[in-house]
Scaffold this active site. Sequence first.
Site, PDB file in Angstrom:
ATOM      1  N   CYS A   1       0.811  -1.211   0.000  1.00  0.00           N
ATOM      2  CA  CYS A   1       0.000   0.000   0.000  1.00  0.00           C
ATOM      3  C   CYS A   1       0.847   1.264   0.000  1.00  0.00           C
ATOM      4  CB  CYS A   1      -0.884  -0.006   1.240  1.00  0.00           C
ATOM      5  SG  CYS A   1      -1.769  -1.555   1.415  1.00  0.00           S
TER       6      CYS A   1
ATOM      7  N   GLY B   1      -1.559   1.165  -4.741  1.00  0.00           N
ATOM      8  CA  GLY B   1      -2.787   0.475  -4.350  1.00  0.00           C
ATOM      9  C   GLY B   1      -3.999   1.171  -4.923  1.00  0.00           C
TER      10      GLY B   1
ATOM     11  N   TYR C   1      10.545  -2.489  -9.488  1.00  0.00           N
ATOM     12  CA  TYR C   1       9.201  -2.346 -10.053  1.00  0.00           C
ATOM     13  C   TYR C   1       8.297  -1.372  -9.299  1.00  0.00           C
ATOM     14  CZ  TYR C   1       4.292  -3.485 -10.806  1.00  0.00           C
ATOM     15  OH  TYR C   1       2.962  -3.392 -11.036  1.00  0.00           O
TER      16      TYR C   1
HETATM   17  P1  AMP Z   1       3.737 -11.782 -14.874  1.00  0.00           P
HETATM   18  O1  AMP Z   1       2.844 -11.360 -15.972  1.00  0.00           O
HETATM   19  O2  AMP Z   1       3.036 -12.601 -13.847  1.00  0.00           O
HETATM   20  O3  AMP Z   1       4.994 -12.462 -15.340  1.00  0.00           O
HETATM   21  O4  AMP Z   1       4.185 -10.472 -14.107  1.00  0.00           O
HETATM   22  C1  AMP Z   1       5.143  -9.632 -14.642  1.00  0.00           C
HETATM   23  C2  AMP Z   1       4.563  -8.273 -14.903  1.00  0.00           C
HETATM   24  O5  AMP Z   1       3.886  -7.773 -13.751  1.00  0.00           O
HETATM   25  C3  AMP Z   1       5.647  -7.293 -15.234  1.00  0.00           C
HETATM   26  O6  AMP Z   1       5.181  -6.458 -16.284  1.00  0.00           O
HETATM   27  C4  AMP Z   1       5.855  -6.504 -13.959  1.00  0.00           C
HETATM   28  O7  AMP Z   1       6.132  -5.146 -14.243  1.00  0.00           O
HETATM   29  C5  AMP Z   1       4.557  -6.655 -13.207  1.00  0.00           C
HETATM   30  N1  AMP Z   1       4.763  -6.944 -11.763  1.00  0.00           N
HETATM   31  C6  AMP Z   1       5.794  -7.529 -11.184  1.00  0.00           C
HETATM   32  N2  AMP Z   1       5.603  -7.646  -9.862  1.00  0.00           N
HETATM   33  C7  AMP Z   1       4.420  -7.118  -9.584  1.00  0.00           C
HETATM   34  C8  AMP Z   1       3.660  -6.928  -8.391  1.00  0.00           C
HETATM   35  N3  AMP Z   1       4.110  -7.301  -7.216  1.00  0.00           N
HETATM   36  N4  AMP Z   1       2.457  -6.335  -8.481  1.00  0.00           N
HETATM   37  C9  AMP Z   1       1.990  -5.958  -9.682  1.00  0.00           C
HETATM   38  N5  AMP Z   1       2.649  -6.114 -10.849  1.00  0.00           N
HETATM   39  C10 AMP Z   1       3.859  -6.687 -10.807  1.00  0.00           C
END
Ligand code: AMP
Length: 493
Positions: free
Chosen positions: A23, A49, A264
Amino acid sequence: MKKNMKMQKKKFKIYSPKIKEECGVFGISNSSDASTLTALGLHALQHRGQEGCGIVSFDGKQYHSEKRYGLVGDNFNKEKVLKKLPGNYAIGHNRYSTTGGTALRNIQPFFADTNAGGIGVAHNGNLTNAITLRNELVQEGAIFYTTSDTEVIVQLIAKSKRSKTIDKIVDAIFRVQGGYALVMMTKNTLIGLRDPYGIRPLVIGKLKNSYVFASETCALDIIGAKFVREVENGEIVYVENDELISLKPFSPKKVRPCIFEYIYFSRPDSILNGKTAYEYRKNYGEQLAREDDLEADIVVPVPDSGNAAALGYAQEKNIPFDLGLIRNHYVGRTFIEPSQKIRSLGVKLKLNANLSVIKDKSIILIDDSLVRGTTSHKIVKMLYNAGAKEVHVRIASPEIKYPDFYGVDMPTKKELLASDKSIKEICDFINAKSLKYLTIDGLYKAMGFDKRNNTYPQLTDHYFTGEYPVKIIDELGEEKVTQLSLLSTGSNN
Ligand code: AMP
């Protein structure tokens, strides 16, 4: 023996009762515009968030609280609402969307009356012993109203036998473990604190006679506050009679902020340990290029998460950077929807291929991280469908093999693509021509750490290394959790 192990595994399965927090927090002292400035600060922290937001203010006599589902800009944009939050002190909170637990009562800040007076609490992070403490408190007669671990902190503060609120807070903080940053408010004090390793972020700003505490510096910029410094790891700061006072009740520990804030989570313009998140990410891209001998026609970022790294990569290699994907800005983050089905739809809602740029090109597609592989899988397909000749995926951080328990929304180990797959298997899964990750040495090098000078590592980097600075206490079976009815209903009221 095997059977025994199976039973053990079941019994000690990690129970995640929908209380993960990821958050944004904000607080301001001594300002006639306290709630408006808090709304603006929360607006700048919206990326942390989007599920709900809330503000608690104090007007010298009384506390006021407004909590809403959805975005700050949709909820705290009218004078009518802000007028309901009078007073010179305010704190606010943005809540991240997590699986279940989307009850209005879980939206913060929380407010409680203690024998030392009222206290408002806004929390970013995750306690690793929340369930254990919750069970103890329930055994002692406590009644829980929410499913959030923040309420455990509130209960511990209320239970402390010390008379001053600040001492009650110290008492409570000694009992909790995990990654946390808290902003709290009593009738004459604004309080901010960070866990002993500084896993979750918190900064101090100054605006005329006001002090500001916020998750990131972008929330100071929006209101024109000057950055003073970060709250140190294990430090409690509080503003009393316009003076900033610092307490360090814990035995000193090495600061280990969460590496995912750098990779990130933080907004690119926020400053982390002296540099913007953007600079770090561009450096990761440059380093990734140095570790890679691939040549291609263009470098394409996954917008917006891969922008800075892709730019760094392209500049380092002298390959044209181009926008091969166009983002629809009116949808939230891909992770915002809790179910996997909706999440994969989210990628399509958010992005589309830019035909003129990618047709017949060999493409180096860059993102900051790969978690479940949903994003890369969809995008690679999208680019090939739109006529790309080759799609090579490059990730500007190492393989994520281990889950998080300190407040970043990471799936379980099983769902993490790199937890049990080789790079070749992951590459096959996302259907890319080739795949490469930044090495852990490269990541630290790009951040200015040098292994040879012994300044290497460590941030909180368990995602890649499996090394957790704070023990996970809550390895309990569901049957061990008291007041489970509230936890397991998802409590949609
Ligand atoms: P995925 O599609 O599951 O491989 O997640 C990777 C994508 O989600 C990338 O574009 C990251 O920028 C984003 N990402 C990585 N970690 C998080 C997180 N904790 N919360 C939200 N988005 C994320």
